[in-house]
Write an enzyme that holds these catalytic residues in place. Structure first.
Site, mmCIF file in Angstrom:
data_model
loop_
_atom_site.group_PDB
_atom_site.id
_atom_site.type_symbol
_atom_site.label_atom_id
_atom_site.label_comp_id
_atom_site.label_asym_id
_atom_site.label_seq_id
_atom_site.Cartn_x
_atom_site.Cartn_y
_atom_site.Cartn_z
ATOM 1 N N LYS A 131 0.857 -1.192 0.000
ATOM 2 C CA LYS A 131 0.000 0.000 0.000
ATOM 3 C C LYS A 131 0.886 1.232 0.000
ATOM 4 O O LYS A 131 2.103 1.126 0.160
ATOM 5 C CB LYS A 131 -0.955 0.000 1.189
ATOM 6 N N LYS A 148 -0.030 4.192 8.055
ATOM 7 C CA LYS A 148 -0.164 2.810 7.582
ATOM 8 C C LYS A 148 0.837 1.871 8.253
ATOM 9 O O LYS A 148 0.757 0.661 8.126
ATOM 10 C CB LYS A 148 -0.040 2.765 6.060
ATOM 11 N N THR A 175 -8.877 -1.198 0.718
ATOM 12 C CA THR A 175 -9.423 -2.193 -0.223
ATOM 13 C C THR A 175 -8.429 -3.322 -0.453
ATOM 14 O O THR A 175 -8.811 -4.394 -0.910
ATOM 15 C CB THR A 175 -9.795 -1.547 -1.573
#
Length: 807
Positions: A543, A549, A651
């Site tokens: 990602k 993150k 996602t």
């Protein structure tokens, strides 16, 4: 007539000859790929035309999805799959002596996006067409993508992503549908027939040329449109003066300034000129797209009161928020409507999707910059703000003290999210937790004012690409077990759950996973010269690289394992391969340091005699859709470890679970809904909850240094960052060290470390029991159908857009 290898091969041979003057023996893979595209376009274009005609004849309500990103990936396999011809073309290519994978990989990933925002938009377009819903995309045709990432001495280096160096086979230029977009200038106000009239003078003209890309529905002949706008200049839009000999050079400057608008995705906005360019991009998309939509609308309908009944303008994040004042400008100035009429139409036509709770991602622009670039829009925004604030003062006295924080214009800035919320009939979040945070925290005052506007639409992914296409062997096993209804109705995947303990299915799925690992291991060996164990646990973190993150938390676990293996060479550790794929924004120094650290740790881990057989680390450069398609089918563990409350949805978590990976993650974004569906025993959850994060932030009671001082594992790891163990000097990673200790670990890496280590130990323990692991894997696949973008789009269509399928 049904096409066969025997009938397709001559057609392909003829296309090679007519287009390139080549025989099959002479043709290159690229020429074969381009010939396939040409053949496909011959079948796509009639359906494309028919689809648009049907929408007009049926007077269908249509949605236009405005997004700065559409991360399409390669379209050749998607289009062939959706046309029901992928296997046919593969067999035909093989019979002609070509490797289908090599031919398909001649297509470059379209450089039209960066991360989840753009890939979501691409999945949504696929679902709109596959569900036969009248919906289209509006984006920018960037000449260069974000950047091509190379890793040199462990550092990220950015090179131009010149994805348009070859002809983009799927686009069709529509020069006759060009639109004029205006920047700068002055606005003159006059009264004509007792009515206030606005005249725009001395503006810069930019020509917006549309390039249309067909979006093919799955086995249904529906073809919708992604319209991409390119900023181009012509001599017709530059006023030459024959008395000035230097006009030619002025024209070159003008031409260059125009073309820059659609040159790069996300220009660096850390300096003034970059901010100007990014803002011009946003208005360029909005104005060109909106003018083209309304031009078509006027041909079919005479009354603008019908606009909300026939058109929905969906804003994907804050970037296209200027749709609100631009629509008002057109209705007021070009169509002569009153303010009340125009505002009523605008409010009922525009819908807004929010994708973030991060304050720095909720765009705001200097008031003076907007006024200079868009003088008429600034006047309209000012009026919208005045009316909104007056409404708050009189209708919501309890919010009077919050008016400065809620205003569209405040403290010299224009807040784009506020503009989007005030001017929309729908405001949706992209996961239930995210929407709750918006309603109850980040945008709570707006929820008080507009309680009927807020709603949730949990994100989804197109299962056709992310399972049927990228993992055909797994798809075959699913179909053998429960039939093929799941392909058109992904909710039928749930039927797989009753087979979760079936030994034969477990064995077959294990074989598929192992084959995918072997393919990935071959690719990694060829690309990076690193040998990975195809029997190891494949743990992936793929990602965008950002502090929240927490690639750093993953890396700290790897260093922890590294330390353990050195201290105890006989440690019984199940072999694990850690794979990272991520780009750092060019101006994001911290993220670049993390990439360097990942590669430095990989160098140590992969070459240490006591560690390399147990742990491998691979940073796969230039992460993009086509690389994700290689990695995801081979993954066992899905790293979804963002700081709780920071990830809107995610996602990647859905793509990985759909391919049988188990999630290790925080209670953040869509992880919460994944956990609810698969059960707590089939996901590895750890760390602070969103409420606990908010509580620490509110009380200010978190002390990162306490964890450094009191947890010997953390201290050992962090000290390695600044004692030249991973670098030739002690300063290369000091920014990471200081961000955790002196900036107090904004994203709670140290706080969640112990919980994360425990969860990772549970991962290994579970994996050692293969029957239990495979049972959990099958349960994850079974529940992934809910996270299909088909479900998401059906909810948008019913609850927000009010659009119906056009069969």
């Amino acid at each position: 007539m049904t096409m066969t290898v025997q009938t397709l091969a001559p057609l392909l041979t003829e296309k090679l000859l007519s287009s390139f003057g080549k025989t099959v023996d002479e043709a290159t893979n690229k020429e074969v790929f381009q010939s396939i595209c040409l053949l496909m376009k011959e079948s796509i274009h009639p359906n494309w035309q028919t689809t648009q005609q049907k929408y007009v004849e049926a007077e269908s309500k249509q949605v236009y999805y405005f997004s700065m990103e559409f991360l399409l990936g390669r379209l050749v396999e998607t289009n062939l799959l959706n046309a029901g011809e992928l296997d046919l073309y593969k067999d035909t290519l093989s019979s002609m002596g070509f490797n289908p994978e090599e031919v398909f990989h001649e297509e470059l990933d379209a450089g039209l996006g960066n991360g989840g925002l753009g890939r979501l938009a691409a999945c949504f377009l696929d679902s709109l067409s596959s569900l036969q819903l009248p919906g289209h995309g509006m984006g920018i045709r960037y000449k260069y993508g974000l950047f091509q990432q190379k890793v040199v001495d462990g550092h990220q280096v950015e090179l131009p992503d010149n994805w348009l160096r070859d002809e983009y086979m799927w686009e069709t230029k529509r020069e006759e549908k060009a639109i004029e977009v205006r920047f700068g200038g002055t606005v003159e106000t006059t009264y004509e027939d007792d009515k206030l009239v606005f005249h725009h003078h001395d503006y810069e003209r930019v020509l917006a040329i549309p390039y249309d890309v067909p979006i093919v529905g799955f086995e249904n002949k529906t073809v919708n449109t992604l319209r991409l706008w390119s900023a181009e200049s012509t001599t017709n839009h530059f006023h030459f003066n024959s008395s000035r000999g230097h006009d030619y050079y002025h024209y070159l400057d003008y031409k260059r300034s125009v073309e820059k608008i659609s040159e790069f995705l996300y220009p660096d906005d850390s300096y003034y000129e970059g901010k100007i360019l990014r803002l011009k991009q946003q208005y360029f998309l909005v104005s060109a797209g909106l003018q083209s939509i309304l031009r078509r609308f006027k041909k079919q309908y005479k009354c603008f009161d019908l606009l909300p009944e026939k058109i929905v303008l969906q804003i994907n994040d804050t970037h296209p928020s200027l749709i609100v004042p631009e629509l008002m400008r057109i209705l007021l100035d070009d169509e002569g409507l009153s303010w009340e009429q125009a505002w009523k139409i605008t409010e009922k036509t525009v819908a807004y999707t929010n994708h973030t709770t991060l304050s720095e991602a909720l765009e705001k622009w200097p008031e003076a910059m907007i006024e200079d670039l868009f003088p008429r829009l600034y006047m309209i925004i000012h009026e919208i703000n005045e009316r909104f604030c007056k409404m708050l003062w009189f209708d919501f006295p309890e919010l009077r003290e919050q008016i400065p924080a809620m205003a569209i214009i405040s403290y010299g800035n224009i807040h784009m999210a506020h503009l989007a919320m005030v001017g929309s009939f729908s405001i949706n979040g992209v996961a239930r937790l995210h929407t709750d945070i918006l309603k109850n925290r980040v945008m709570k005052p707006f929820n008080i004012v507009y309680p009927d506007r807020f709603n949730n639409k949990t994100n989804g992914i197109t299962h056709r690409r992310w399972l049927l296409n990228v993992n055909p062997d797994l798809a075959d096993e699913i179909t053998k077990t429960i039939g093929d209804q799941w392909i058109k109705k992904p909710e039928f995947l749930k039927n797989l759950q009753s087979f979760a303990t079936n030994p034969e299915l477990q064995e077959n799925i294990a074989k598929v996973k192992h084959e995918n690992k072997k393919k990935l291991a071959t690719f990694i060996k060829d690309q990076y010269g690193i040998t990975i164990n195809d029997q190891s646990i494949v743990d992936v973190h793929i990602k965008r690289l950002h502090g929240y993150k927490r690639q750093l938390l993953n890396l700290f676990h790897i260093i922890y394992l590294y330390n353990q293996c050195i201290e105890n060479p006989s440690l019984d550790l199940y072999p694990r391969t850690f794979i990272f794929g991520a780009k750092a924004a060019p101006g994001y120094t911290f993220a670049k340091h993390v990439i360097k650290l990942i590669n430095a740790v990989a160098e140590k881990v992969n070459n240490h005699p006591h560690v390399r057989d147990k742990v491998k680390v691979v940073f796969m450069e230039n992460y993009q859709v086509s690389l994700a398609e290689r990695i995801i089918p081979a993954a066992d563990v899905s790293e979804q470890i963002s700081t709780a409350s920071k990830e809107a949805s995610g996602t990647g978590n859905m793509k990985l679970m759909m391919n049988g990976a188990l999630t290790i993650g925080t209670e953040d974004g869509a992880n919460v809904e994944i956990r609810e569906r698969v059960g707590a025993e089939n996901i590895f959850t750890f760390g602070l909850s969103s409420e606990e994060v908010f509580s620490h932030q509110h009380r200010g009671d978190y002390r990162a240094r306490d964890y450094y001082n009191n947890d010997s594992r953390i201290k050992q790891i962090m000290d390695l960052l600044v004692n030249e163990h991973f670098s030739n000097d002690d300063v290369e990673f000091k920014d990471i060290f200081y961000s955790l200790l002196f900036n107090n670990d904004e994203y709670f890496v140290l706080k969640d470390f112990d919980s994360y280590i425990s969860a990772q130990q549970a991962v290994e323990l579970t994996y050692r029991n293969q029957s239990s692991w495979l049972q959990k894997s099958i349960i994850n696949i079974a529940h992934s159908g809910y996270f299909s973008s088909d479900r998401t789009i059906q909810q948008y269509a019913k609850d927000i857009w009010n659009i119906k399928p056009q069969r």
